[in-house]
Design an enzyme around this catalytic site. Structure first.
Site, short mmCIF file in Angstrom:
data_model
loop_
_atom_site.label_atom_id
_atom_site.label_comp_id
_atom_site.label_asym_id
_atom_site.label_seq_id
_atom_site.Cartn_x
_atom_site.Cartn_y
_atom_site.Cartn_z
N TYR A 63 0.86 -1.19 0.00
CA TYR A 63 0.00 0.00 0.00
C TYR A 63 0.89 1.23 0.00
CZ TYR A 63 -3.48 3.41 1.67
OH TYR A 63 -4.30 4.50 1.81
N ASP A 108 9.29 2.70 -0.66
CA ASP A 108 8.27 3.38 0.13
C ASP A 108 8.58 3.09 1.61
OD1 ASP A 108 4.61 3.19 0.40
OD2 ASP A 108 6.15 4.15 1.64
N LYS A 143 4.72 9.20 8.63
CA LYS A 143 4.64 8.66 10.00
C LYS A 143 5.72 9.23 10.92
CE LYS A 143 2.41 4.59 8.05
NZ LYS A 143 1.02 4.61 8.52
P1 KE4 Z 1 -0.75 8.18 4.55
O1 KE4 Z 1 -1.28 8.91 3.32
O2 KE4 Z 1 -1.84 7.36 5.24
O3 KE4 Z 1 -0.02 9.12 5.51
O4 KE4 Z 1 0.35 7.15 4.07
C1 KE4 Z 1 0.03 6.21 3.09
C2 KE4 Z 1 1.01 5.04 3.22
C3 KE4 Z 1 2.03 4.94 2.30
N1 KE4 Z 1 2.93 3.92 2.36
C4 KE4 Z 1 2.84 2.98 3.34
C5 KE4 Z 1 3.85 1.88 3.38
C6 KE4 Z 1 1.81 3.04 4.30
O5 KE4 Z 1 1.72 2.09 5.26
C7 KE4 Z 1 0.87 4.10 4.25
C8 KE4 Z 1 -0.27 4.22 5.25
N2 KE4 Z 1 -0.35 3.18 6.22
C9 KE4 Z 1 -1.67 2.90 6.75
C10 KE4 Z 1 -1.54 1.70 7.69
N3 KE4 Z 1 -1.40 0.50 6.96
C11 KE4 Z 1 -2.26 4.10 7.41
C12 KE4 Z 1 -3.50 3.80 8.23
C13 KE4 Z 1 -4.73 4.34 7.56
O6 KE4 Z 1 -4.88 4.18 6.32
O7 KE4 Z 1 -5.55 4.94 8.31
#
Ligand code: KE4
Length: 426
Positions: free
Chosen positions: A144, A239, A267
């Site tokens: 993701y 990523d 994060k």
């Molecule tokens: P954000 O746009 O949510 O800040 O980041 C996206 C993203 C990009 N790359 C990786 C490897 C990620 O894990 C994420 C977001 N992680 C999720 C948890 N699996 C955020 C939780 C959510 O979607 O509320």
């Protein structure tokens, strides 16, 4: 545990916010029941709206590696807020955080701040396409990278899998430029590269995957990707939104010993406030506006309030790198305890772990990619999740997530967590 107030708040939230949440995973759809509304948090503990105290294993999905309301971060935010929160003008603290990130992370010379991991990954792919002049990207099923259209793609039909949208609203025109391969499967990547010769701008992956549960790349896979990219003139994008500043000062590049061409962050780099970033060498980043033609922008990008949280967090990690070792030891301790407890109950399971990322899968097969992760028994996972919650342990409400340990967790908290596993009926 009583969750009456959380349920009441959820019912009210749903009248104004789609699904009652501002990010879908929080809604407990994968595990059932109403989500927990948190009132406050400190260190390793969440305090919900019904007065329950919960040991926290998501740490806001990764950012709060030092625990909630960490004093130096809070003090930095409060101090900065009194001088204004955002100006839409350059400020010194953006350079301070950029310098520190460049010092901590190998193989980057320039970094651009944005407001989320999604924005970081979306921008990194646009930069790769602009730099190489090619349109296609390869991503991996189960990885993701945020909710940008190019990433909401599932394996299409047919041998050479052109992507197909996995969300309404994503066009076929977008999907055709995203190719899918299975994680840890270098042959599939080589087939895609051969079938799309000279058309692939980038291969993007989570260098340690955390969105299928935690999945560790094989050495041959990750090093094979690097060699393939070098040979074919493809940019390798790590990523590191999850792994950056969590696995070590230098993140996955450092611990795996593999260089990426572009690295994305989120994060931890924001210390709990909205910050994403993408970084590369000066040549690649020189293609980014305003120096180069690849456009990218953001009203609140680099705002001093978020920068102050990120700078306080990274300063702490940079001056006390033993935090990473301490976290790894705590995660190994938890791993052993959960494994022993589940084995004593005769529950079939796999536990994947890397650094302070760990996940429990209720399957008898090794979990090495999305397909094997999806074989996990979700009924058992639901019982496990709710059984732990009933005993005051808050785990990620999805079998496709990783736990994120924070350094405020004590060994007593870990023992209490292990004891909770021993007690639940699975
Ligand atoms: P954000 O746009 O949510 O800040 O980041 C996206 C993203 C990009 N790359 C990786 C490897 C990620 O894990 C994420 C977001 N992680 C999720 C948890 N699996 C955020 C939780 C959510 O979607 O509320």
């Amino acid at each position: 545990m009583i969750y009456k107030r959380s349920s009441a708040l959820f019912a009210e939230a749903k009248q104004y916010i789609p699904g009652g949440v501002n990010s879908p995973v929080r809604a407990f759809k994968a595990v059932g029941g109403d989500p927990i509304f948190v009132k406050k948090a400190k260190g390793a503990y969440l305090y919900d709206e019904d007065g329950n105290k919960l040991i926290d294993y998501i740490a806001s999905w990764g950012p709060l590696i030092l625990g909630h309301a960490y004093e130096p971060v809070i003090n930095a935010i409060v101090e900065k807020a009194q001088k204004g929160t955002s100006f839409g003008m350059p400020t010194e603290i953006e350079t301070d955080l950029a310098k520190l990130a460049v010092e901590m992370v190998p193989n980057i010379e320039r970094i651009r701040f944005v407001n989320s991991g999604t924005e970081a990954c979306m921008s990194a792919v646009r930069l790769a396409r602009g730099y190489t002049g090619k349109d296609k990207i390869i991503k991996f099923s189960g990885c993701y990278h945020g909710h940008s259209d190019s990433f909401l793609i599932q394996a299409g039909s047919g041998a050479v899998t052109f992507g197909s949208p996995n969300s309404p609203g994503v066009t076929q025109g977008t999907a055709k430029d995203t190719l899918l391969a299975a994680y840890n499967n270098l042959d599939e990547v080589q087939n895609l590269v051969s079938a799309n010769k000279g058309e692939i701008a980038a291969i993007i992956l989570e260098p340690i995957a955390g969105n299928m549960g935690c999945i560790v790349p094989t050495d041959s896979f990750i090093k094979g990707l690097r060699e393939l990219c070098d040979h074919e003139g493809i940019l390798l994008v790590f990523d590191e939104v999850m792994t950056g500043f969590r696995l070590g000062k230098g993140g996955a590049q450092e611990v795996l010993g593999v260089k990426a061409d572009i690295v994305t962050f989120g994060k931890v780099i924001g210390g709990g406030l909205p910050v994403g970033a993408f970084a590369a060498n000066a040549d690649i980043m020189g293609h980014l506006a305003p120096d180069g033609p690849v456009y990218q922008a953001g009203t609140l990008s680099g705002n001093p309030l978020a920068m102050s949280a990120g700078l306080a967090m990274l300063t702490e990690l940079n001056t006390n790198p033993n935090i990473f070792k301490s976290l790894e030891e705590k995660t190994a301790y938890l791993h052993k305890g959960i494994a022993t407890a589940l084995e004593s109950k005769g529950v079939t399971h796999q536990i994947n772990r890397y650094g302070s990322m760990i996940s429990v899968h209720f399957t008898d097969e090794p979990v090495v990619d999305f397909a094997s992760s999806a074989k996990g028994n979700n009924d058992t996972f639901k019982k496990y999740f709710h059984g732990m919650l009933e005993q005051g342990v808050y785990l990620p409400p999805s079998a496709f997530e990783s736990y994120f340990l924070n350094d405020a967790l004590s060994y007593q908290d870990l023992d209490d967590t292990i004891a909770a596993v021993e007690k639940i009926a699975l």
